[in-house]
Design a protein around this motif. Structure first.
Motif, PDB file in Angstrom:
ATOM      1  N   GLY A 107      44.058  29.354  48.046  1.00 30.28           N
ATOM      2  CA  GLY A 107      45.241  29.574  47.204  1.00 30.28           C
ATOM      3  C   GLY A 107      45.455  28.520  46.136  1.00 30.28           C
ATOM      4  N   GLU A 108      44.993  27.299  46.404  1.00 27.79           N
ATOM      5  CA  GLU A 108      45.142  26.222  45.407  1.00 27.79           C
ATOM      6  C   GLU A 108      44.517  26.619  44.066  1.00 27.79           C
ATOM      7  OE1 GLU A 108      43.331  21.771  44.611  1.00 27.79           O
ATOM      8  OE2 GLU A 108      43.593  22.365  46.714  1.00 27.79           O
ATOM      9  N   ALA A 109      43.464  27.434  44.120  1.00 28.69           N
ATOM     10  CA  ALA A 109      42.778  27.857  42.891  1.00 28.69           C
ATOM     11  C   ALA A 109      43.439  29.083  42.256  1.00 28.69           C
ATOM     12  CB  ALA A 109      41.318  28.173  43.192  1.00 28.69           C
ATOM     13  N   ILE A 110      44.418  29.663  42.958  1.00 26.26           N
ATOM     14  CA  ILE A 110      45.051  30.910  42.507  1.00 26.26           C
ATOM     15  C   ILE A 110      46.487  30.676  42.041  1.00 26.26           C
ATOM     16  CG2 ILE A 110      45.772  33.225  43.235  1.00 26.26           C
ATOM     17  CD1 ILE A 110      42.731  32.991  43.057  1.00 26.26           C
ATOM     18  N   TYR A 111      47.365  30.271  42.973  1.00 26.97           N
ATOM     19  CA  TYR A 111      48.784  30.099  42.636  1.00 26.97           C
ATOM     20  C   TYR A 111      48.956  29.027  41.559  1.00 26.97           C
ATOM     21  CZ  TYR A 111      49.394  32.465  47.157  1.00 26.97           C
ATOM     22  OH  TYR A 111      49.327  33.350  48.215  1.00 26.97           O
ATOM     23  N   GLU A 112      49.877  29.293  40.609  1.00 20.35           N
ATOM     24  CA  GLU A 112      50.196  28.336  39.537  1.00 20.35           C
ATOM     25  C   GLU A 112      48.985  27.950  38.681  1.00 20.35           C
ATOM     26  OE1 GLU A 112      51.663  26.648  42.749  1.00 20.35           O
ATOM     27  OE2 GLU A 112      53.301  28.055  42.450  1.00 20.35           O
ATOM     28  N   GLY A 167      28.428  37.203  36.786  1.00 18.89           N
ATOM     29  CA  GLY A 167      29.697  37.869  37.079  1.00 18.89           C
ATOM     30  C   GLY A 167      30.142  37.618  38.509  1.00 18.89           C
ATOM     31  N   THR A 168      29.487  36.667  39.187  1.00 18.73           N
ATOM     32  CA  THR A 168      29.905  36.367  40.565  1.00 18.73           C
ATOM     33  C   THR A 168      30.556  34.988  40.665  1.00 18.73           C
ATOM     34  OG1 THR A 168      27.773  35.433  41.158  1.00 18.73           O
ATOM     35  CG2 THR A 168      28.050  37.784  41.520  1.00 18.73           C
ATOM     36  N   VAL A 169      30.652  34.267  39.542  1.00 20.01           N
ATOM     37  CA  VAL A 169      31.373  32.984  39.534  1.00 20.01           C
ATOM     38  C   VAL A 169      32.501  33.092  38.513  1.00 20.01           C
ATOM     39  CG1 VAL A 169      31.240  30.496  39.171  1.00 20.01           C
ATOM     40  CG2 VAL A 169      29.279  31.711  40.135  1.00 20.01           C
ATOM     41  N   TRP A 170      33.729  32.814  38.967  1.00 21.96           N
ATOM     42  CA  TRP A 170      34.925  32.937  38.121  1.00 21.96           C
ATOM     43  C   TRP A 170      35.675  31.614  38.111  1.00 21.96           C
ATOM     44  CZ3 TRP A 170      36.067  37.551  35.562  1.00 21.96           C
ATOM     45  CH2 TRP A 170      35.209  38.622  35.887  1.00 21.96           C
ATOM     46  N   TYR A 171      36.303  31.299  36.973  1.00 17.47           N
ATOM     47  CA  TYR A 171      36.986  30.014  36.835  1.00 17.47           C
ATOM     48  C   TYR A 171      38.500  30.159  36.710  1.00 17.47           C
ATOM     49  CZ  TYR A 171      32.403  27.955  35.934  1.00 17.47           C
ATOM     50  OH  TYR A 171      31.093  27.526  36.052  1.00 17.47           O
ATOM     51  N   THR A 172      39.212  29.181  37.289  1.00 19.33           N
ATOM     52  CA  THR A 172      40.633  28.979  37.004  1.00 19.33           C
ATOM     53  C   THR A 172      40.814  27.480  36.798  1.00 19.33           C
ATOM     54  OG1 THR A 172      41.241  28.681  39.331  1.00 19.33           O
ATOM     55  CG2 THR A 172      41.351  30.931  38.464  1.00 19.33           C
ATOM     56  N   SER A 173      42.024  27.069  36.383  1.00  7.63           N
ATOM     57  CA  SER A 173      42.229  25.637  36.181  1.00  7.63           C
ATOM     58  C   SER A 173      43.676  25.254  36.433  1.00  7.63           C
ATOM     59  CB  SER A 173      41.848  25.255  34.744  1.00  7.63           C
ATOM     60  OG  SER A 173      42.785  25.800  33.836  1.00  7.63           O
ATOM     61  N   LYS A 174      43.885  23.947  36.679  1.00  7.97           N
ATOM     62  CA  LYS A 174      45.226  23.362  36.752  1.00  7.97           C
ATOM     63  C   LYS A 174      45.148  22.002  36.090  1.00  7.97           C
ATOM     64  CE  LYS A 174      47.098  25.262  40.976  1.00  7.97           C
ATOM     65  NZ  LYS A 174      47.416  25.001  42.366  1.00  7.97           N
ATOM     66  N   GLY A 175      45.725  21.887  34.898  1.00  3.18           N
ATOM     67  CA  GLY A 175      45.583  20.632  34.172  1.00  3.18           C
ATOM     68  C   GLY A 175      44.109  20.327  33.973  1.00  3.18           C
ATOM     69  N   PRO A 176      43.681  19.082  34.326  1.00  3.06           N
ATOM     70  CA  PRO A 176      42.272  18.721  34.118  1.00  3.06           C
ATOM     71  C   PRO A 176      41.334  19.263  35.205  1.00  3.06           C
ATOM     72  CG  PRO A 176      43.479  16.847  35.028  1.00  3.06           C
ATOM     73  CD  PRO A 176      44.487  17.948  34.829  1.00  3.06           C
ATOM     74  N   VAL A 177      41.905  19.810  36.287  1.00  2.00           N
ATOM     75  CA  VAL A 177      41.063  20.275  37.403  1.00  2.00           C
ATOM     76  C   VAL A 177      40.557  21.689  37.132  1.00  2.00           C
ATOM     77  CG1 VAL A 177      41.005  20.764  39.880  1.00  2.00           C
ATOM     78  CG2 VAL A 177      42.369  18.851  39.018  1.00  2.00           C
ATOM     79  N   VAL A 178      39.263  21.905  37.395  1.00  4.14           N
ATOM     80  CA  VAL A 178      38.657  23.227  37.205  1.00  4.14           C
ATOM     81  C   VAL A 178      38.216  23.754  38.572  1.00  4.14           C
ATOM     82  CG1 VAL A 178      36.750  24.483  36.114  1.00  4.14           C
ATOM     83  CG2 VAL A 178      37.877  22.606  34.891  1.00  4.14           C
ATOM     84  N   TYR A 179      38.483  25.033  38.808  1.00  2.00           N
ATOM     85  CA  TYR A 179      38.051  25.667  40.056  1.00  2.00           C
ATOM     86  C   TYR A 179      36.998  26.716  39.739  1.00  2.00           C
ATOM     87  CZ  TYR A 179      42.363  23.601  41.829  1.00  2.00           C
ATOM     88  OH  TYR A 179      43.359  22.720  42.172  1.00  2.00           O
ATOM     89  N   ALA A 180      35.873  26.658  40.441  1.00  5.51           N
ATOM     90  CA  ALA A 180      34.842  27.686  40.311  1.00  5.51           C
ATOM     91  C   ALA A 180      34.845  28.491  41.610  1.00  5.51           C
ATOM     92  CB  ALA A 180      33.475  27.044  40.079  1.00  5.51           C
ATOM     93  N   THR A 202      35.617  28.402  47.012  1.00  8.42           N
ATOM     94  CA  THR A 202      36.050  27.706  45.804  1.00  8.42           C
ATOM     95  C   THR A 202      35.541  26.284  45.775  1.00  8.42           C
ATOM     96  OG1 THR A 202      38.073  29.008  45.839  1.00  8.42           O
ATOM     97  CG2 THR A 202      38.045  27.092  44.404  1.00  8.42           C
ATOM     98  N   VAL A 203      34.882  25.946  44.679  1.00 10.18           N
ATOM     99  CA  VAL A 203      34.463  24.575  44.439  1.00 10.18           C
ATOM    100  C   VAL A 203      35.439  23.970  43.424  1.00 10.18           C
ATOM    101  CG1 VAL A 203      32.682  23.212  43.300  1.00 10.18           C
ATOM    102  CG2 VAL A 203      32.037  24.886  45.012  1.00 10.18           C
ATOM    103  N   LYS A 204      35.968  22.798  43.779  1.00 13.73           N
ATOM    104  CA  LYS A 204      36.964  22.126  42.923  1.00 13.73           C
ATOM    105  C   LYS A 204      36.260  21.030  42.151  1.00 13.73           C
ATOM    106  CE  LYS A 204      41.292  19.506  43.481  1.00 13.73           C
ATOM    107  NZ  LYS A 204      42.322  19.112  44.476  1.00 13.73           N
ATOM    108  N   LEU A 205      36.368  21.103  40.838  1.00 12.72           N
ATOM    109  CA  LEU A 205      35.659  20.159  39.966  1.00 12.72           C
ATOM    110  C   LEU A 205      36.655  19.243  39.269  1.00 12.72           C
ATOM    111  CD1 LEU A 205      33.468  22.955  38.325  1.00 12.72           C
ATOM    112  CD2 LEU A 205      32.673  21.367  40.076  1.00 12.72           C
ATOM    113  N   GLU A 206      36.505  17.935  39.502  1.00 11.72           N
ATOM    114  CA  GLU A 206      37.345  16.962  38.795  1.00 11.72           C
ATOM    115  C   GLU A 206      36.440  16.128  37.895  1.00 11.72           C
ATOM    116  OE1 GLU A 206      40.721  15.574  41.658  1.00 11.72           O
ATOM    117  OE2 GLU A 206      39.049  16.205  42.896  1.00 11.72           O
TER     118      GLU A 206
END
Length: 432
Positions: free
Chosen positions: A332-337, A350-363, A425-429
């Motif tokens: 959920g950290e990669a989804i909500y907000e 088409g099997t890897v999708w990205y979201t982000s929160k500020g400088p953090v990127v989620y794959a 989900t892989v979290k990229l900082e």
């Protein structure tokens, strides 16, 4: 400054922030159509509007001669409806908002509408205020409450007369549609109004802009309420709050306007069907894939269930909702907000999708790579880059890719005869 009853003014209203942050909702289609529980929630129209042979046969075989659609209403009992259990289920599913059908195109209202005499859930059927009871339970669970409402009613004589006049008269709107919308807002103070049934008539007939101006200026929910885009026959994807555009809409690229994708666990219907089979239902993997694609493109995901006439959400629907909730507990950290990133998906697969929160990127990747190495070509790593996986303790090893991007070594998965769950989900900082 007050909103004027025209689209230029109404469309300029900023969307209340809670809606974009929520991301995940549950849709509930429940009404007299849950009694025949066959075909779809458009049962009455297919049967009496189009006189489809399969619907006529169904009624002949199962009901006494001369059965009318109104005869189904007393059997819409809601005997087993436990609003708190529903709320608990939706909460465990990870839903931040729930949208209930207060009235579908059949015109039956799930509350005691003063302008729907004898065709409402207080006068007949459940003899209960279904809209109010669910609202109270959801509020206790801190879930936002949305009300679906159909502007039109297929067989209402007032509507049919207005239609006959080429929508030059407005008796149905003035005596039925608008009184009900105002009643719903004043009685239940919804966080969201999900309008539908807009497609036959223009805005000049529906008076939608006057209602929305009141809603945004003077109603008890003026600051928090969110609406969709189905308010007249050319509003969809053009006017209103957020856009639905079409049922099960998939834009394919990042839209510039906030939108929502509504989808149904039963691929053939929104209302309950007693004869559905497992092959006609979405599995956990397709639900998660739809959610991830939708949020990656900046949308909200509204997943539908149809309860039975007794008010039971059948176990297979519960199972799907709980599976979604378990996935969100971890990811959920990669989804909500979250917000869309500069790239929404890795083109190659088409099997890897990205979201982000500020400088953090989620794959978010939907298929586990065979060699346990995840290749991400879009993020540009730096010496400070740190990679972790949601639900897994510790950091992951990574190296710069020979091309561009990075290669992430995933934790070792034990061999299993079962296909693994869908989506990690892989979290990229420290990436750009």
């Amino acid at each position: 400054s007050r909103y004027r009853p025209d689209w230029a003014s109404l469309d300029a209203r900023p969307l209340p922030a809670w809606f974009d942050q929520a991301k995940v909702g549950v849709f509930v289609h429940w009404g007299v159509f849950s009694v025949p529980a066959w075909g779809s929630e458009w049962f009455w129209w297919h049967w009496q509007g189009e006189h489809r042979a399969d619907y006529e046969r169904f009624v002949q075989r199962r009901y006494p001669p001369d059965t009318t659609y109104a005869d189904f209403a007393p059997h819409f009992t809601a005997h087993d409806f436990q609003p708190r259990e529903w709320a608990q289920l939706f909460q465990r599913a990870g839903a931040r908002y729930v949208v209930l059908t207060t009235k579908h195109h059949e015109g039956f209202t799930n509350w005691g509408s003063p302008v729907s005499w004898n065709w409402n859930s207080l006068d007949t059927g459940p003899h209960r205020d279904l809209v109010g009871e669910l609202g109270q339970a959801l509020r206790e669970s801190n879930i936002r409450y949305g009300l679906y409402h159909s502007l039109l009613e297929w067989f209402n004589p007032l509507y049919l007369a207005d239609k006959e006049s080429g929508f030059k008269t407005q008796n149905f709107v003035l005596k039925k549609t608008m009184p009900e919308l105002y009643d719903l807002v004043l009685k239940y103070k919804p966080d969201l109004i999900w309008s539908d049934g807009d497609w036959e008539a223009p805005e000049s007939y529906w008076n939608s802009t006057s209602f929305l101006a009141w809603l945004y200026n003077d109603s008890p929910v003026k600051d928090a309420v969110v609406v969709n885009d189905r308010w007249c026959n050319n509003c969809s994807c053009n006017h209103g709050g957020y856009y639905n555009c079409a049922d099960k809409y998939k834009p394919g690229t990042l839209p510039t306007h906030k939108w929502e994708m509504c989808s149904s666990i039963d691929k053939l219907s929104w209302g309950y069907r007693s004869n559905m089979n497992i092959a006609e239902l979405m599995d956990e993997a397709s639900i998660i894939e739809e959610l991830v694609q939708t949020v990656s493109f900046g949308g909200n995901y509204l997943l539908n269930v149809g309860p039975t006439k007794e008010g039971v959400i059948v176990p297979i629907f519960q199972e799907r909702l709980l599976a979604l909730g378990r996935w969100l507990d971890t990811n959920g950290e990669a989804i909500y907000e979250s917000k869309p990133w500069r790239v929404q998906m890795e083109n190659s697969t088409g099997t890897v999708w990205y979201t982000s929160k500020g400088p953090v990127v989620y794959a978010i990747f939907l298929i586990w790579p065979r060699d346990n190495v995840l290749e991400l070509s879009s993020p540009a790593p730096s010496p400070a880059t740190q990679v972790t996986m949601l639900g897994f303790a510790g950091t992951l090893k990574w190296q710069k890719s020979p091309g561009k991007g990075l290669l992430v070594t995933l934790p070792y998965m034990l061999p299993s005869p079962l296909p693994p769950q869908s989506g990690w989900t892989v979290k990229l900082e420290g990436v750009k």
